[in-house]
Scaffold this active site. Structure first.
Site, PDB file in Angstrom:
ATOM      1  N   SER A 141       0.746  -1.168   0.013  1.00  0.00           N
ATOM      2  CA  SER A 141      -0.004   0.002  -0.119  1.00  0.00           C
ATOM      3  C   SER A 141       0.920   1.345  -0.157  1.00  0.00           C
ATOM      4  CB  SER A 141      -0.817   0.135   1.353  1.00  0.00           C
ATOM      5  OG  SER A 141      -1.316   1.146   1.381  1.00  0.00           O
ATOM      6  N   TYR A 152      -1.570  -0.914  10.050  1.00  0.00           N
ATOM      7  CA  TYR A 152      -1.643  -1.402   8.809  1.00  0.00           C
ATOM      8  C   TYR A 152      -0.377  -0.913   7.844  1.00  0.00           C
ATOM      9  CZ  TYR A 152      -3.590  -1.216   3.907  1.00  0.00           C
ATOM     10  OH  TYR A 152      -3.745  -1.424   2.730  1.00  0.00           O
ATOM     11  N   LYS A 156       2.359  -3.487   5.937  1.00  0.00           N
ATOM     12  CA  LYS A 156       2.578  -3.459   4.490  1.00  0.00           C
ATOM     13  C   LYS A 156       3.953  -2.933   4.384  1.00  0.00           C
ATOM     14  CE  LYS A 156      -1.479  -3.966   2.540  1.00  0.00           C
ATOM     15  NZ  LYS A 156      -1.831  -5.416   1.880  1.00  0.00           N
TER      16      LYS A 156
HETATM   17  N1  LIG Z   1      -8.684  -0.110  -2.106  1.00  0.00           N
HETATM   18  C1  LIG Z   1      -7.371   0.758  -1.705  1.00  0.00           C
HETATM   19  O1  LIG Z   1      -7.379   1.851  -1.631  1.00  0.00           O
HETATM   20  C2  LIG Z   1      -6.330  -0.046  -1.670  1.00  0.00           C
HETATM   21  C3  LIG Z   1      -4.823   0.940  -1.267  1.00  0.00           C
HETATM   22  C4  LIG Z   1      -3.824   0.130  -1.172  1.00  0.00           C
HETATM   23  C5  LIG Z   1      -3.773  -1.108  -0.887  1.00  0.00           C
HETATM   24  N2  LIG Z   1      -4.810  -1.870  -0.895  1.00  0.00           N
HETATM   25  C6  LIG Z   1      -4.493  -3.336  -0.596  1.00  0.00           C
HETATM   26  O2  LIG Z   1      -5.063  -3.993  -1.949  1.00  0.00           O
HETATM   27  C7  LIG Z   1      -5.552  -5.177  -1.449  1.00  0.00           C
HETATM   28  C8  LIG Z   1      -6.892  -5.662  -1.761  1.00  0.00           C
HETATM   29  O3  LIG Z   1      -7.713  -4.663  -1.281  1.00  0.00           O
HETATM   30  P1  LIG Z   1      -9.250  -4.346  -2.062  1.00  0.00           P
HETATM   31  O4  LIG Z   1      -8.999  -2.732  -2.200  1.00  0.00           O
HETATM   32  O5  LIG Z   1      -9.513  -5.240  -3.124  1.00  0.00           O
HETATM   33  O6  LIG Z   1     -10.232  -4.548  -0.810  1.00  0.00           O
HETATM   34  P2  LIG Z   1     -11.102  -5.924  -0.478  1.00  0.00           P
HETATM   35  O7  LIG Z   1     -11.956  -5.840  -1.630  1.00  0.00           O
HETATM   36  O8  LIG Z   1     -11.515  -5.624   0.970  1.00  0.00           O
HETATM   37  O9  LIG Z   1     -10.298  -7.168  -0.526  1.00  0.00           O
HETATM   38  C9  LIG Z   1      -9.521  -7.568   0.279  1.00  0.00           C
HETATM   39  C10 LIG Z   1      -9.645  -9.365   0.109  1.00  0.00           C
HETATM   40  O10 LIG Z   1      -8.847  -9.912   1.170  1.00  0.00           O
HETATM   41  C11 LIG Z   1      -9.226 -11.008   1.553  1.00  0.00           C
HETATM   42  N3  LIG Z   1      -8.906 -11.568   2.999  1.00  0.00           N
HETATM   43  C12 LIG Z   1      -8.736 -10.472   3.993  1.00  0.00           C
HETATM   44  N4  LIG Z   1      -8.507 -11.139   4.936  1.00  0.00           N
HETATM   45  C13 LIG Z   1      -8.148 -12.459   4.671  1.00  0.00           C
HETATM   46  C14 LIG Z   1      -7.791 -13.722   5.333  1.00  0.00           C
HETATM   47  N5  LIG Z   1      -7.359 -13.625   6.505  1.00  0.00           N
HETATM   48  N6  LIG Z   1      -7.658 -14.760   4.727  1.00  0.00           N
HETATM   49  C15 LIG Z   1      -8.007 -14.845   3.506  1.00  0.00           C
HETATM   50  N7  LIG Z   1      -8.473 -13.823   2.619  1.00  0.00           N
HETATM   51  C16 LIG Z   1      -8.674 -12.607   3.348  1.00  0.00           C
HETATM   52  C17 LIG Z   1     -10.949 -10.610   1.715  1.00  0.00           C
HETATM   53  O11 LIG Z   1     -11.865 -11.704   1.396  1.00  0.00           O
HETATM   54  P3  LIG Z   1     -12.603 -12.447   2.572  1.00  0.00           P
HETATM   55  O12 LIG Z   1     -13.024 -11.271   3.664  1.00  0.00           O
HETATM   56  O13 LIG Z   1     -13.612 -13.157   2.006  1.00  0.00           O
HETATM   57  O14 LIG Z   1     -11.352 -13.161   3.341  1.00  0.00           O
HETATM   58  C18 LIG Z   1     -10.962  -9.763   0.159  1.00  0.00           C
HETATM   59  O15 LIG Z   1     -11.419 -10.417  -0.885  1.00  0.00           O
HETATM   60  C19 LIG Z   1      -5.297  -5.256   0.262  1.00  0.00           C
HETATM   61  O16 LIG Z   1      -4.121  -6.034   0.807  1.00  0.00           O
HETATM   62  C20 LIG Z   1      -5.369  -3.867   0.597  1.00  0.00           C
HETATM   63  O17 LIG Z   1      -4.700  -3.627   1.897  1.00  0.00           O
HETATM   64  C21 LIG Z   1      -6.038  -1.533  -1.125  1.00  0.00           C
END
Ligand SMILES: NC(=O)c1ccc[n+]([C@@H]2O[C@H](COP(=O)([O-])OP(=O)(O)OC[C@H]3O[C@@H](n4cnc5c(N)ncnc54)[C@H](OP(=O)(O)O)[C@@H]3O)[C@@H](O)[C@H]2O)c1
Length: 248
Positions: A141, A152, A156
């Site tokens: 991130s 967090y 990361k």
């Molecule tokens: N959106 C942003 O602005 C942003 C910015 C920087 C970084 N990120 C990073 O990008 C990645 C994807 O995030 P996203 O934005 O697509 O959000 P998201 O839709 O909430 O995706 C996160 C995914 O991780 C899975 N997950 C979480 N904990 C888990 C566990 N213990 N075991 C297995 N699966 C798990 C969740 O599925 P379940 O809940 O079904 O397990 C969900 O599918 C994350 O690492 C996030 O920190 C996002």
């Protein structure tokens, strides 16, 4: 059955689902791992229809913070070589408290969700990585580079240091290890009900390109790093953030 296999954690929603879709369109078989079976099944079905291969994506229900549940991923891999492991699962877990015990729980939860998920999945699949040519990709991130998320951000950032060690260990086997560091990405479950119109506008204004990122922006970066074309790229952090943090 495709000739290549990718494993994408958190592949049921948001960025992970976009990554799974992109790799499936490129001909990979994709295992998507997450905790919610219904969400994973829906994504697998949708992507299968989109890419014209109904069986391209296989859901694996597992909490990747629990070492015992990694067996489910290994069972689904079923002895095949793994071309790409995309460690995308994670998220910001709230729960700030005034007590030290609460602080410990808050930090452990965030480190588990963002570090342990990646470490356990990668270590479980390390023996199965294709040699030569395997790929390990870690989704971190922008907050690892500029703060803003407490435990967090720290979790990361831990991925970056670990990626450098892993790249050194696996490089002689022609396996690359890289980090993709997204900036603000809309249309995922990440922010839940924390996002407001003002929060969105502030994040867009912080970019040089004056827009929010979309899951496909991140998927395209992962697609490149997973490809044979990226074989000379390892131990790197690729920011995909619209210019809101400049290269470092
Ligand atoms: N959106 C942003 O602005 C942003 C910015 C920087 C970084 N990120 C990073 O990008 C990645 C994807 O995030 P996203 O934005 O697509 O959000 P998201 O839709 O909430 O995706 C996160 C995914 O991780 C899975 N997950 C979480 N904990 C888990 C566990 N213990 N075991 C297995 N699966 C798990 C969740 O599925 P379940 O809940 O079904 O397990 C969900 O599918 C994350 O690492 C996030 O920190 C996002």
């Amino acid at each position: 059955m495709g000739s290549r296999l990718a494993v994408v954690s958190g592949g049921g929603t948001g960025i992970g689902a976009a990554i799974a879709g992109s790799l499936a369109r490129d001909g990979y078989d994709v295992l998507v791992a997450g905790r919610r079976a219904d969400v994973l099944a829906a994504a697998a079905e949708r992507i299968g229809v989109d890419c014209g291969r109904p069986d391209a994506v296989t859901p694996v229900t597992a909490d990747l913070t629990d070492p015992e549940q990694l067996d489910r991923v290994l069972a689904a891999v079923d002895g095949r070589a793994v071309d790409a492991v995309v460690n995308n699962a994670g998220g910001y877990l709230g729960g700030e408290t005034d007590t030290l015990a609460g602080t410990a729980a808050h930090w452990r939860a965030n480190l588990d969700a963002n570090v342990l998920t990646a470490v356990l999945l990668t270590e479980a699949l390390r023996p199965a990585l294709r040699r030569p040519g395997g790929r390990v990709i870690l989704v971190s991130s922008i907050s690892a580079q500029r703060g803003g998320g407490g435990p967090y951000s720290a979790g990361k950032a831990a991925l970056h240091g670990w990626a450098y060690d892993l790249a050194a260990q696996l490089g002689p086997e022609q396996i690359t290890v890289n980090v993709v560091s997204p900036g603000y990405v809309a249309e995922t479950e990440f922010f839940g009900d924390r996002m407001t119109p003002e929060g969105h506008a502030t994040r867009v204004a912080a970019t040089l390109v004056r827009r929010a990122g979309l899951p496909d922006d991140i998927a395209e970066a992962v697609r490149y790093l997973a490809s044979p074309a990226a074989g000379y790229v390892t131990g790197q952090v690729l920011g995909v953030n619209g210019g809101s943090v400049l290269g470092r």
